[in-house]
Design a protein around this motif. Structure first.
Motif, PDB file in Angstrom:
ATOM      1  N   ALA A   1      23.141  36.026  69.582  1.00 24.31           N
ATOM      2  CA  ALA A   1      23.001  37.084  70.848  1.00 24.31           C
ATOM      3  C   ALA A   1      21.346  37.182  70.743  1.00 24.31           C
ATOM      4  O   ALA A   1      21.869  38.484  71.505  1.00 24.31           O
ATOM      5  N   ASN A   2      20.692  37.343  70.061  1.00 25.56           N
ATOM      6  CA  ASN A   2      19.242  37.821  70.198  1.00 25.56           C
ATOM      7  C   ASN A   2      19.131  39.785  70.053  1.00 25.56           C
ATOM      8  O   ASN A   2      18.640  40.649  70.788  1.00 25.56           O
ATOM      9  N   ARG A   3      20.532  40.365  68.907  1.00 23.33           N
ATOM     10  CA  ARG A   3      20.309  41.444  68.796  1.00 23.33           C
ATOM     11  C   ARG A   3      20.571  42.357  67.383  1.00 23.33           C
ATOM     12  O   ARG A   3      20.423  40.724  66.360  1.00 23.33           O
TER      13      ARG A   3
ATOM     14  N   PHE B   1      11.752  41.593  66.759  1.00 25.42           N
ATOM     15  CA  PHE B   1      12.321  42.402  67.296  1.00 25.42           C
ATOM     16  C   PHE B   1      11.821  43.743  68.339  1.00 25.42           C
ATOM     17  O   PHE B   1      10.403  44.226  68.109  1.00 25.42           O
ATOM     18  N   GLU B   2      12.643  44.322  70.057  1.00 22.25           N
ATOM     19  CA  GLU B   2      12.161  44.966  71.045  1.00 22.25           C
ATOM     20  C   GLU B   2      12.936  46.306  70.556  1.00 22.25           C
ATOM     21  O   GLU B   2      13.946  46.217  70.449  1.00 22.25           O
TER      22      GLU B   2
ATOM     23  N   ALA C   1      23.590  48.504  59.795  1.00 19.08           N
ATOM     24  CA  ALA C   1      23.247  47.355  61.335  1.00 19.08           C
ATOM     25  C   ALA C   1      24.028  46.179  61.483  1.00 19.08           C
ATOM     26  O   ALA C   1      24.966  46.052  60.646  1.00 19.08           O
ATOM     27  N   ASP C   2      23.562  45.394  62.850  1.00 21.66           N
ATOM     28  CA  ASP C   2      24.330  44.428  63.310  1.00 21.66           C
ATOM     29  C   ASP C   2      23.687  43.128  63.848  1.00 21.66           C
ATOM     30  O   ASP C   2      22.708  43.885  64.954  1.00 21.66           O
TER      31      ASP C   2
ATOM     32  N   ARG D   1      15.989  43.991  70.453  1.00 15.67           N
ATOM     33  CA  ARG D   1      16.214  42.269  70.745  1.00 15.67           C
ATOM     34  C   ARG D   1      15.912  41.978  70.336  1.00 15.67           C
ATOM     35  O   ARG D   1      14.236  41.594  70.001  1.00 15.67           O
ATOM     36  N   ILE D   2      16.208  40.840  69.603  1.00 17.14           N
ATOM     37  CA  ILE D   2      15.054  39.995  68.917  1.00 17.14           C
ATOM     38  C   ILE D   2      14.107  39.351  69.547  1.00 17.14           C
ATOM     39  O   ILE D   2      14.651  38.790  71.395  1.00 17.14           O
ATOM     40  N   LEU D   3      13.355  38.662  69.308  1.00 15.18           N
ATOM     41  CA  LEU D   3      12.134  38.593  70.566  1.00 15.18           C
ATOM     42  C   LEU D   3      11.931  36.949  69.902  1.00 15.18           C
ATOM     43  O   LEU D   3      10.897  35.541  70.357  1.00 15.18           O
TER      44      LEU D   3
END
Length: 295
Positions: A42-44, A76-77, A36-37, A64-66
């Motif tokens: 960075a919306n990661r 996230f998507e 996991a990262d 990508r974090i929403l």
């Protein structure tokens, strides 16, 4: 219309501790994914590897974090087995700790559907175990899903009599196997009916049974017919090794969803047998664009 599902679970820990387990990369690698990262700035929200449904590569596991609200909400998507999916996680304080709810939304592509409700039932049970005890009962390995037959072995800190009773007592089946008004005649040739809709593993018949040690029944559903489920119990000093085998599949039949479904049920069974009346099951609901078996 997209497919949607919702799963929730109660955890005996505060919202801050639970949210940390949902968002910290190191914690996620203990119960959620092999790798996991997570980087809020960075919306990661990347996760990948053999413990993740579909066994995604590093590239396929990018997310990508929403939305991120500390202690309360994460969205996230990502792509799951090549299908775009939005995941929403909510943490709500309760008198006994917290309730975590996850919502999944995706559009099936070219007949490729997902069993995300089953996958998240399994994940949330591991989340609860990790937060409450610092360990998980069992983690899936989607890189080694076999063909033809599934085999699992887990240990429960409960007697074989307790586990066997959970396999045949209608009241216990209703608690851990999502059985709806089950009927069990505990004898060879007897009915083993979980009350599920036709095509979802019904009707079933007992093929072999031995008190506190063995239960075998037929299994038929919309994806496969003529298969057999076998439970073997080996008890010693108050603990039991539970071996589950689901056999009789065609070698070409993909078993990823069965693998995740039975793993979910095994964790439920172990939790119920070890904790008794205080154990609570994950709760889920799903709306699909097409009929899909629960396994």
């Amino acid at each position: 219309m997209p497919n949607t599902s919702e799963v929730s679970i109660d955890i005996a820990a505060g919202a801050a501790k639970v949210f940390e387990a949902l968002t910290n990369s190191s914690a996620l690698e203990q119960w959620f994914a092999e790798h996991a990262d997570v980087d809020r700035e960075a919306n990661r929200f990347d996760f990948w590897g053999r413990n993740t449904y579909g066994n995604p590569s590093r590239e396929d596991g990018r997310g990508r974090i929403l939305e991120w609200t500390d202690g309360a909400e994460l969205s996230f998507e990502s792509r799951v087995r090549g299908i775009a999916c939005v995941t929403r996680l909510f943490v709500v304080p309760t008198p006994g700790g917290s309730r975590v709810t996850t919502q999944q939304e995706y559009q099936p592509e070219d007949g490729n559907d997902l069993n995300l409700d089953g996958a998240w039932c399994l994940l949330l049970q591991n989340l609860r175990s990790w937060v409450e005890t610092g360990k998980v009962v069992w983690r899936p390995d989607y890189s080694k899903v076999p063909r033809g037959e599934l085999r699992f072995a887990v240990d429960a800190q409960a007697s074989s009599a307790t586990v066997f009773n959970a396999l045949i007592d209608p009241a216990q089946l209703s608690r851990w196997m999502m059985a709806e008004s089950p009927t069990v005649a505990p004898e060879i040739g007897g009915t083993y009916d979980l009350g599920w809709p036709e095509g979802d593993g019904r009707p079933l018949k007992i093929l072999d049974i031995a008190q506190d040690s063995r239960l075998v029944y037929s299994w038929d559903d919309a994806k496969a017919t003529g298969t057999v489920v076998t439970w073997e119990l080996d008890g010693s000093r108050g603990a039991t090794r539970i071996t589950l085998v689901h056999s009789g599949f065609d070698e070409s039949h993909p078993l990823d969803d069965y693998y995740g479904g039975w793993a979910d049920f095994l964790l439920r069974l172990v939790g119920l047998c070890e904790q008794g009346p205080r154990w609570t099951a994950p709760a889920w609901s799903a709306i699909r664009t097409a009929t899909e078996p629960r396994q």
